[in-house]
Design a protein around this motif. Structure first.
Motif, short mmCIF file in Angstrom:
data_model
loop_
_atom_site.label_atom_id
_atom_site.label_comp_id
_atom_site.label_asym_id
_atom_site.label_seq_id
_atom_site.Cartn_x
_atom_site.Cartn_y
_atom_site.Cartn_z
N GLY A 51 0.70 -1.14 0.03
CA GLY A 51 0.07 -0.12 0.00
C GLY A 51 0.77 1.44 -0.17
O GLY A 51 0.21 2.24 -0.34
N VAL A 160 -9.87 3.99 -0.58
CA VAL A 160 -8.96 3.43 -1.64
C VAL A 160 -8.39 4.59 -2.42
O VAL A 160 -8.74 5.73 -2.34
CB VAL A 160 -9.85 2.81 -2.30
N ASP A 165 -5.91 -0.01 -1.39
CA ASP A 165 -6.65 -1.04 -2.17
C ASP A 165 -7.74 -1.64 -1.50
O ASP A 165 -7.92 -1.48 -0.46
CB ASP A 165 -5.80 -2.33 -2.78
N TYR A 166 -8.71 -2.31 -2.44
CA TYR A 166 -9.87 -2.83 -2.01
C TYR A 166 -9.71 -4.19 -2.55
O TYR A 166 -9.66 -4.23 -3.92
CB TYR A 166 -11.15 -2.48 -2.03
N GLY A 168 -7.01 -5.54 -3.70
CA GLY A 168 -5.97 -5.41 -4.59
C GLY A 168 -6.44 -4.27 -5.61
O GLY A 168 -5.35 -3.97 -6.47
N TRP A 169 -7.53 -4.01 -5.83
CA TRP A 169 -8.06 -2.95 -6.80
C TRP A 169 -8.03 -1.50 -6.23
O TRP A 169 -7.97 -1.31 -5.19
CB TRP A 169 -9.42 -3.24 -7.24
N PHE A 170 -8.00 -0.66 -7.22
CA PHE A 170 -8.18 0.85 -6.86
C PHE A 170 -6.85 1.63 -6.59
O PHE A 170 -6.71 2.88 -6.23
CB PHE A 170 -9.13 1.20 -5.93
N ARG A 171 -5.77 0.76 -6.48
CA ARG A 171 -4.57 1.55 -6.11
C ARG A 171 -4.16 2.51 -6.91
O ARG A 171 -3.33 3.53 -6.37
CB ARG A 171 -3.14 0.46 -6.04
N GLN A 172 -4.49 2.47 -8.06
CA GLN A 172 -4.04 3.53 -9.04
C GLN A 172 -4.64 4.86 -9.04
O GLN A 172 -4.22 5.84 -9.65
CB GLN A 172 -4.12 3.05 -10.65
#
Ligand code: IMP
Ligand code: MG
Length: 182
Positions: A51, A160, A165-166, A168-172
């Motif tokens: 993260g 997020v 992330d949620y 693994g998603w939305f980190r970007q």
């Protein structure tokens, strides 16, 4: 998922909690605080995967002190407090004995993960050990961990973006948003 703002398991990104501009300006201030605190010293930044990678990238580029970067990855099992259940997914590549260590983390929540990480690092006898967290949810704290440098204190909402992330998603996402049910 093809749309970065799409729906995952019935969840999506809702309202913006911290804009890109607010984060940028606060990270600059944090970098100045950290640089002042360590003036004349060399610092090993220990980034907690995954993260903190976005925060680390922005913070390091604004620091005016000499730094080295290392990474620690931990996977903690739920439902247990035993330190035997720690599994390191990434280990430090250089010893930190006698070094000034600054742990860089995305968010301080219950504090369980970080208290284990701090114990692990303290055992290696660094010259100093401090913690820098972009976000802090003090209302959720279970373990007695406080950060020396905090970007933003936030309420107890799941967020997020900017590395967080949620599943693994939305980190970007370049900002921090609140996860909401569709
Ligand atoms: P702690 O051990 O409860 O302090 O866990 C902190 C870790 O939980 C962080 O490093 C995050 O990976 C995750 N986490 C806690 N709150 C959030 C959140 O609101 N969004 C995304 N990840 C979170
Ligand atoms: Mg994390």
């Amino acid at each position: 998922m093809t749309d970065p703002l799409g729906v995952v398991n019935g969840m999506r990104v809702g309202r913006t909690l911290l804009t890109q501009e607010a984060i940028e300006s606060r990270v600059s201030q944090l970098a100045a605080e950290v640089s002042a605190r360590y003036a004349g010293k060399e610092v090993t930044l220990v980034s907690i995967l995954k993260g903190s990678f976005v925060f680390l990238a922005d913070l390091t580029r604004r620091l005016t002190i000499p730094t080295r970067v290392d990474f620690l990855g931990i996977s903690s099992y739920q439902g247990t407090e035993s330190s035997e259940d720690i599994r390191w997914t990434t280990r430090l590549t250089s010893p930190v004995i006698g070094r000034h260590v600054l742990v860089v983390e995305d968010i301080l929540d219950t504090g369980r993960t970080l208290s284990r990480i701090i114990d692990h690092l303290r055992d290696q006898e660094p010259a100093s050990l401090r913690l820098c967290a972009l976000l802090d949810k003090p209302n959720r704290r279970v373990a007695p961990v406080e950060a020396d440098f905090v970007g933003f204190t936030i309420p107890d909402v799941f967020v997020v973006g900017y590395g967080l992330d949620y599943d693994g998603w939305f980190r970007q996402l370049p900002y921090v948003g609140v996860l909401e049910r569709v």
